[in-house]
Design a protein around this motif. Structure first.
Motif, PDB file in Angstrom:
ATOM      1  N   GLN A 418     -23.776  15.273 -15.828  1.00 32.42           N
ATOM      2  CA  GLN A 418     -22.627  16.075 -16.255  1.00 32.42           C
ATOM      3  C   GLN A 418     -23.113  17.404 -16.839  1.00 32.42           C
ATOM      4  O   GLN A 418     -24.288  17.513 -17.204  1.00 32.42           O
ATOM      5  N   GLU A 420     -22.599  18.254 -19.648  1.00 35.19           N
ATOM      6  CA  GLU A 420     -23.046  17.871 -20.992  1.00 35.19           C
ATOM      7  C   GLU A 420     -24.456  17.288 -21.003  1.00 35.19           C
ATOM      8  O   GLU A 420     -25.170  17.420 -21.992  1.00 35.19           O
ATOM      9  N   ARG A 518     -13.031   8.553 -13.384  1.00 36.77           N
ATOM     10  CA  ARG A 518     -12.824   8.929 -14.789  1.00 36.77           C
ATOM     11  C   ARG A 518     -12.003   7.860 -15.496  1.00 36.77           C
ATOM     12  O   ARG A 518     -11.044   7.342 -14.923  1.00 36.77           O
TER      13      ARG A 518
HETATM   14 MG    MG Z   1     -16.461  16.027 -17.795  1.00 44.94          MG
END
Ligand code: MG
Ligand code: ATP
Length: 648
Positions: A418, A420, A518
């Motif tokens: 990701q 992140e 998700r």
């Molecule tokens: Mg995301």
């Protein structure tokens, strides 16, 4: 949220790496991978320190890791410079004259920059930025076409310790303005225009519109690329070439603290308003370096091509920093994959004898739809390794990628990570780990990853749950820019000392990870919690279907009903019969309760500009409501309107 996700998909195909590939690979066997992984699990700090020692530091670290959950520091006390590790480090030997970047513009021109060339250009532009008053820690927004000056500008920022924030060159003035203001950018670097789909996209014009409402922006640097007319606002605006000519090159890279912010990058906005993810220098560098080396099995004679735009994290870690830190040759292409014809990518692979290709499932599904004749027209025998990132890849698309692009010869690395995480987290190492279509396989050594239930307990094999990372890792985000509370809450609020990724996943009996979509998209149908990935993959495995997105819509009986949005391949038309056939196909593939209640045929799906399906918007369409969510990262707003009007 309290229950686990049910797993429906059964995929039994297994592909072992070819012995010749394994013999030449950095990690040569499953046994070697297992050994490295268990050593790294036992001593992650020792493992990452060993990788870090392959790079250059101006001052060594006092400690590898300082962990005050949820805040981590890596290589504490060390200083280094990432541009020096990507450039200067290679100049002493034969890599000095090796191509670092081979670029092709959409109109067809090419430029090759050796490591020496790239170093010179970066030093010069670093001088230009300094001359404009950019110093340590200042934020610089880069809103540029995919030309070599974009990585040059990124590396120039890194060289003087400025923090870059690349904004994808397709975003609107509004999206650019939001990002400049959030980051407090002092300078914006842009171009007059860039080529996209055969015409000139007037970037400078968009910047002009954006920055009138950006009080922090003092200067706008403009690269001459497309030669289109631009409005000039003096003294704010300055040409790239004039700024470079007016300044002294920065030959000495600034040694910055390991935790100095390298960049801010906004997430794709697939699940909501984009977050300004902050990455720092030392740990990120080590993560990008080692994953590039092992996952792409980079060798000095490789010609590596990551098709991502530098506006996404994939472009940061696997077009610029990771490959260059390894001294690799990277291909870079300016335009869209189907201009002037759907075979553009394949012609580039043949022309430059590309050996490694890294792209996205959304692109692969488009290539499938455009037809096998396009890749078949070109010599793709130079390829030896294929990769994918960005979304779960449907087994059907994986098999096509393997057979048609890789001729059954090339291993596929399906890499889960990701914005992140900064770099790859779950992936096969291509010489060591057998692959299964649709699975990102096993954690990269040093990454402690798990699937847990709502209480944080590890799930049993094949039980769906929440993907978490149990220990800090070097490339992890350090915070959300200006909002540490949102950082702590979004990623650490749920489990405290485990990072919550927001994805649903299961692990099979062999320990392989399967990302199921998700968490926000999980459907609750008559008490069954179903991820989107498996129903979509079942639909895509029907020969008429090239792309599918499923979402839940409110249903008084079942809680939620399954609504499917389906794109058909050439030669198939939307009929009632096909609709029934598709519903039965899903029932047969994964089970009757996962049968879509509605099927809507559509020419296109709402996607982010990075090509990901935005199911949150489809949920509104399926429920017949107006969308209230953030649509600034939507690629084509008209898709949504057409779907709502039921025109397709
Ligand atoms: Mg995301
Ligand atoms: P936002 O966080 O704003 O909603 P985003 O999650 O799309 O946007 P990115 O950081 O670009 O932003 O995407 C990361 C996500 O992409 C992962 O959380 C995962 O859902 C998906 N993803 C990436 N690679 C893979 C992969 N190989 N397999 C499955 N899913 C993947």
């Amino acid at each position: 949220m309290s229950q686990n996700i049910e797993s429906l998909l059964i995929e039994t195909r297994l592909f072992e790496p070819a012995p010749a590939f394994s013999a030449a690979a950095h990690i040569k066997s499953r046994a070697e991978y297992d050994r490295v992984r268990s050593q790294a699990l036992a001593d992650p700090e020792g493992f990452w320190a060993e990788a870090a020692r392959e790079l250059e530091w101006s001052r060594p670290w006092d400690a590898v890791l300082e962990w005050n959950p949820p805040f981590a520091k890596w290589f504490v006390g060390a200083t280094t410079n990432l541009s020096a590790n990507c450039l200067d480090r290679h100049l002493g030997g034969p890599r000095a004259t090796k191509p670092a970047i081979i670029w092709e513009g959409e109109p067809g021109e090419t430029r090759t920059l050796t490591y020496e060339d790239l170093h010179r250009e970066v030093c010069r532009f670093a001088g230009a930025l300094r001359g404009l008053g950019v110093g340590l820690g200042d934020r610089v927004a880069l809103y540029m076409p995919m030309v070599p000056e974009l990585p040059i500008a990124m590396l120039a920022c890194a060289r003087i310790g400025a923090t870059h924030s690349v904004v994808f060159g397709g975003f609107s003035a509004e999206a650019l303005r939001e990002r400049c203001n959030d980051a407090g950018a002092k300078v914006v670097v842009t171009a007059d225009g860039g080529y996209r789909r055969g015409s000139v996209l007037a970037l400078k014009e968009i910047v002009d519109e954006a920055v009138v409402h950006c009080p922090s922006v003092e200067r706008v640097v403009v690269l001459r690329r497309a030669g289109n007319q631009v409005e000039w606002n003096s003294p704010r605006d300055v040409w790239w070439h004039e700024a470079v000519d007016a300044s002294q090159p920065v030959t000495e890279a600034v040694a910055v603290d390991s935790e100095h912010p390298l960049f801010i990058l906004y997430t794709s906005g697939t699940t909501g308003k984009p977050k300004g993810v902050v990455h720092t220098t030392g740990g990120y560098m080590v993560h990008a370096y080692l994953t590039s080396k092992w996952v792409f099995d980079l060798k000095d004679d490789d010609v590596y091509w990551c098709t991502a735009d530098c506006g996404w994290v994939t472009g940061h870690s696997y077009l610029v920093y990771g490959p260059l830190a390894n001294g690799a040759t990277s291909v870079m292409y300016e335009g869209v994959p189907n201009h002037p014809a759907p075979d553009r990518l394949w012609s580039i692979i043949a022309k430059y004898a590309v050996t490694i290709l890294y792209t996205a499932p959304t692109a692969i599904r488009s290539f499938m739809r455009w037809g096998d004749e396009h890749p078949r027209r070109h010599d793709l025998t130079s390829l030896r390794l294929l990769g994918t990132v960005g979304e779960p890849i449907n087994p059907e698309a994986w098999m096509w990628y393997r057979d048609v692009i890789g001729a059954g010869r090339c291993p596929i690395v399906d890499t889960w990570w990701q914005t992140e995480t900064g770099g790859i987290m779950i992936t096969p190492l291509p010489g060591a780990v057998a692959t299964k279509p649709g699975s990102c396989t096993l954690p990269f050594p040093g990454m402690d990853i798990d699937v847990v239930d709502a209480e944080g307990r590890s799930c049993a094999a094949d039980q769906g749950g929440f993907l978490v990372i149990r220990k800090p890792w070097p490339g992890m985000l350090r915070t959300i820019y200006g909002d540490p509370a949102r950082y702590a809450d979004t990623y650490w609020g749920r489990y405290g000392d485990m990072y919550f990724a927001g994805d649903g996943a299961r692990r099979d009996a062999d320990g392989y990870f399967w990302v199921m979509g998700r968490i926000d998209d999980v459907m609750n149908v008559s008490g069954h919690r179903i991820g989107t990935m498996e129903v979509e993959s079942a639909l895509v495995s029907h020969p008429a279907v090239t792309e599918a997105a499923v979402v839940g819509r409110p249903d008084s009986l079942k809680g939620e009903a399954i609504a499917a949005f389906v794109t058909l391949g050439p030669g198939h038309s939307p009929t009632k019969e096909l609709e029934a056939e598709l519903r039965n196909h899903v029932a047969k593939e994964i089970g009757a309760f996962a049968k879509p209640d509605d099927i809507r045929f559509t020419q296109s799906l709402p996607k982010t500009r990075s090509g990901k399906i935005m199911r949150r918007l489809l949920r509104d369409v399926a429920a017949g409501r107006e969308s209230a969510g953030d649509t600034t990262t939507l690629e084509d707003v008209s898709v949504l309107a057409r779907l709502r009007d039921g025109e397709e």
